[in-house]
Design a protein around this motif. Structure first.
Motif, mmCIF file in Angstrom:
data_model
loop_
_atom_site.group_PDB
_atom_site.id
_atom_site.type_symbol
_atom_site.label_atom_id
_atom_site.label_comp_id
_atom_site.label_asym_id
_atom_site.label_seq_id
_atom_site.Cartn_x
_atom_site.Cartn_y
_atom_site.Cartn_z
ATOM 1 N N PHE A 169 0.806 -1.227 0.000
ATOM 2 C CA PHE A 169 0.000 0.000 0.000
ATOM 3 C C PHE A 169 0.835 1.270 0.000
ATOM 4 C CE2 PHE A 169 -3.033 -3.106 1.790
ATOM 5 C CZ PHE A 169 -4.053 -2.935 0.875
ATOM 6 N N ARG A 170 1.925 1.286 0.710
ATOM 7 C CA ARG A 170 2.756 2.471 0.712
ATOM 8 C C ARG A 170 3.867 2.352 -0.334
ATOM 9 N NH1 ARG A 170 -1.437 2.898 3.710
ATOM 10 N NH2 ARG A 170 -0.675 1.130 4.923
ATOM 11 N N GLY A 171 4.679 1.318 -0.238
ATOM 12 C CA GLY A 171 5.791 1.200 -1.171
ATOM 13 C C GLY A 171 5.377 1.101 -2.626
ATOM 14 N N PHE A 172 4.625 0.074 -2.957
ATOM 15 C CA PHE A 172 4.255 -0.187 -4.348
ATOM 16 C C PHE A 172 3.180 0.781 -4.853
ATOM 17 C CE2 PHE A 172 1.001 -2.256 -6.998
ATOM 18 C CZ PHE A 172 1.714 -2.367 -8.180
ATOM 19 N N LEU A 173 2.088 0.914 -4.121
ATOM 20 C CA LEU A 173 0.942 1.673 -4.620
ATOM 21 C C LEU A 173 1.239 3.167 -4.735
ATOM 22 C CD1 LEU A 173 -1.912 1.519 -5.628
ATOM 23 C CD2 LEU A 173 -2.732 1.618 -3.267
ATOM 24 N N ILE A 174 1.780 3.757 -3.687
ATOM 25 C CA ILE A 174 2.081 5.188 -3.738
ATOM 26 C C ILE A 174 3.121 5.479 -4.817
ATOM 27 C CG2 ILE A 174 3.207 7.086 -2.484
ATOM 28 C CD1 ILE A 174 1.740 6.241 -0.002
ATOM 29 N N HIS A 175 4.123 4.618 -4.915
ATOM 30 C CA HIS A 175 5.157 4.794 -5.944
ATOM 31 C C HIS A 175 4.535 4.828 -7.334
ATOM 32 C CE1 HIS A 175 8.987 4.138 -8.111
ATOM 33 N NE2 HIS A 175 8.274 3.315 -8.864
ATOM 34 N N ASN A 176 3.651 3.899 -7.624
ATOM 35 C CA ASN A 176 3.050 3.817 -8.954
ATOM 36 C C ASN A 176 2.043 4.926 -9.211
ATOM 37 O OD1 ASN A 176 3.790 1.207 -10.659
ATOM 38 N ND2 ASN A 176 3.886 0.651 -8.497
ATOM 39 N N LEU A 177 1.320 5.346 -8.179
ATOM 40 C CA LEU A 177 0.392 6.461 -8.346
ATOM 41 C C LEU A 177 1.143 7.748 -8.681
ATOM 42 C CD1 LEU A 177 -2.074 5.750 -5.396
ATOM 43 C CD2 LEU A 177 -2.631 5.681 -7.836
ATOM 44 N N MET A 178 2.252 7.983 -7.987
ATOM 45 C CA MET A 178 3.037 9.178 -8.252
ATOM 46 C C MET A 178 3.748 9.081 -9.598
ATOM 47 S SD MET A 178 4.568 9.926 -4.427
ATOM 48 C CE MET A 178 5.503 11.348 -4.990
ATOM 49 N N LYS A 179 4.175 7.879 -9.946
ATOM 50 C CA LYS A 179 4.824 7.669 -11.239
ATOM 51 C C LYS A 179 3.848 7.915 -12.384
ATOM 52 C CE LYS A 179 7.540 4.205 -13.765
ATOM 53 N NZ LYS A 179 8.057 2.800 -13.722
ATOM 54 N N SER A 180 2.554 7.667 -12.122
ATOM 55 C CA SER A 180 1.523 7.868 -13.146
ATOM 56 C C SER A 180 1.064 9.321 -13.245
ATOM 57 C CB SER A 180 0.318 6.964 -12.857
ATOM 58 O OG SER A 180 0.704 5.600 -12.847
ATOM 59 N N GLY A 181 1.644 10.188 -12.441
ATOM 60 C CA GLY A 181 1.322 11.605 -12.537
ATOM 61 C C GLY A 181 0.564 12.168 -11.356
ATOM 62 N N ASN A 198 -0.149 13.625 -7.620
ATOM 63 C CA ASN A 198 0.671 14.352 -6.651
ATOM 64 C C ASN A 198 0.751 13.569 -5.344
ATOM 65 O OD1 ASN A 198 -1.575 15.045 -4.919
ATOM 66 N ND2 ASN A 198 -2.116 16.650 -6.372
ATOM 67 N N VAL A 199 1.582 14.040 -4.449
ATOM 68 C CA VAL A 199 1.827 13.297 -3.207
ATOM 69 C C VAL A 199 0.561 13.136 -2.389
ATOM 70 C CG1 VAL A 199 3.064 13.312 -1.016
ATOM 71 C CG2 VAL A 199 4.246 13.999 -3.102
ATOM 72 N N ASN A 200 -0.174 14.219 -2.172
ATOM 73 C CA ASN A 200 -1.361 14.171 -1.315
ATOM 74 C C ASN A 200 -2.439 13.246 -1.878
ATOM 75 O OD1 ASN A 200 -0.278 16.050 0.513
ATOM 76 N ND2 ASN A 200 -0.952 17.755 -0.755
ATOM 77 N N ALA A 201 -2.688 13.345 -3.183
ATOM 78 C CA ALA A 201 -3.694 12.493 -3.816
ATOM 79 C C ALA A 201 -3.271 11.026 -3.753
ATOM 80 C CB ALA A 201 -3.914 12.923 -5.264
ATOM 81 N N SER A 202 -2.006 10.761 -3.984
ATOM 82 C CA SER A 202 -1.502 9.389 -3.959
ATOM 83 C C SER A 202 -1.639 8.780 -2.569
ATOM 84 C CB SER A 202 -0.033 9.356 -4.408
ATOM 85 O OG SER A 202 0.099 9.837 -5.726
ATOM 86 N N ILE A 203 -1.337 9.571 -1.552
ATOM 87 C CA ILE A 203 -1.459 9.099 -0.169
ATOM 88 C C ILE A 203 -2.919 8.824 0.167
ATOM 89 C CG2 ILE A 203 -1.255 9.818 2.249
ATOM 90 C CD1 ILE A 203 1.330 11.278 1.442
ATOM 91 N N LEU A 204 -3.821 9.724 -0.236
ATOM 92 C CA LEU A 204 -5.243 9.558 0.071
ATOM 93 C C LEU A 204 -5.824 8.336 -0.634
ATOM 94 C CD1 LEU A 204 -7.776 10.566 1.454
ATOM 95 C CD2 LEU A 204 -8.173 12.080 -0.507
ATOM 96 N N ILE A 205 -5.495 8.158 -1.905
ATOM 97 C CA ILE A 205 -5.997 6.997 -2.654
ATOM 98 C C ILE A 205 -5.481 5.707 -2.028
ATOM 99 C CG2 ILE A 205 -5.891 5.780 -4.865
ATOM 100 C CD1 ILE A 205 -5.813 8.552 -6.214
ATOM 101 N N SER A 206 -4.197 5.693 -1.696
ATOM 102 C CA SER A 206 -3.610 4.512 -1.056
ATOM 103 C C SER A 206 -4.299 4.219 0.273
ATOM 104 C CB SER A 206 -2.110 4.736 -0.844
ATOM 105 O OG SER A 206 -1.555 3.724 -0.038
ATOM 106 N N ALA A 207 -4.555 5.273 1.053
ATOM 107 C CA ALA A 207 -5.194 5.099 2.360
ATOM 108 C C ALA A 207 -6.631 4.588 2.214
ATOM 109 C CB ALA A 207 -5.185 6.424 3.119
ATOM 110 N N LEU A 208 -7.354 5.082 1.207
ATOM 111 C CA LEU A 208 -8.726 4.631 0.971
ATOM 112 C C LEU A 208 -8.761 3.147 0.600
ATOM 113 C CD1 LEU A 208 -10.246 7.668 -0.956
ATOM 114 C CD2 LEU A 208 -11.068 6.727 1.218
#
Length: 228
Positions: free
Chosen positions: A148-160, A162-172
């Motif tokens: 959830f943090r390592g893989f998911l946030i990394h790929n969300l940010m890599k896909s464009g 931002n940090v806050n959105a990636s963290i929120l999506i991962s947390a959801l």
């Protein structure tokens, strides 16, 4: 992949069940721990390994890892202490949901899960405590943080993203996969804290430590409250 874990779990325990399945006590702590072990390994760890093998990615390419340092560790510890009390407040805010949908299948399922978990933590067996800490605290901290943090946030940010959105999506996603609507707010808050700790320090070890402290503290407090 979690379905595969359930199938393998069923096949693994079948030879050891000597009574009819409909009469078997599936809430037995040993069974709950074994099931959780299979779930963590096949839902998260092996799934991540298969993905990495499929895309031919190295671990360090998708998950930030670094050496442990005193200052980040102390900050992580501070987040744990502050967050622990805030999670209790959020739990109280979440509780009215039970009155709104008392007979909803999700609520009934969570009650069953809570009953099984109570058998895991309210007891006087130190050996069970050790196994519970390993399977219900350490293993989820490692496996879930890698995903959830390592893989998911990394790929969300890599896909464009931002940090806050990636963290929120991962947390959801992290919250939804726990299937605990009565703990939605505390788990969501936990997921957000873990995400910011990971992105701020750029080191997966700190959210793993934070995740473990949250889980382990609940297990240890329940154990000691029962025995002392």
């Amino acid at each position: 992949m979690s379905g595969v874990g359930e199938i393998i779990f069923g096949l693994a325990i079948t030879p050891f069940i000597t009574e009819p399945v409909d009469q078997f006590d599936w809430t037995d702590p040993r069974m709950t721990l074994t099931r959780a072990l299979f779930f963590q390994i096949f839902s998260f760890l092996i799934s991540l390994m298969l993905y990495m093998r499929y895309v031919k990615a190295n671990f360090n390419e998708i998950i930030d890892v670094g050496a442990l340092r005193i200052k980040p560790f102390l900050i992580t510890l501070g987040v744990f202490i502050a967050g622990y009390f805030l999670m209790d407040i959020l739990q109280l805010l979440n509780e009215p949901l039970r009155n709104l949908i008392p007979e909803h299948p999700a609520i009934l399922y969570e009650d069953e899960v809570n009953a099984m978990q109570e058998k895991l933590v309210y007891h006087s067996d130190p050996v069970q405590l050790v196994f519970t800490l390993f399977i219900m605290a350490l293993l989820p901290a490692i496996c879930e943080e890698l995903v959830f943090r390592g893989f998911l946030i990394h790929n969300l940010m890599k896909s464009g993203g931002n940090v806050n959105a990636s963290i929120l999506i991962s947390a959801l996603i992290f919250t939804i996969t726990h299937f605990q609507p009565l703990k939605f707010l505390p788990i969501l808050f936990m997921g957000i804290c873990l995400g910011y700790v990971y992105t701020y320090f750029k080191n997966i070890k700190y959210p793993i430590i934070l995740h473990f402290l949250i889980n382990a503290s609940q297990i240890i407090i329940a154990y000691y409250s029962f025995n002392f």
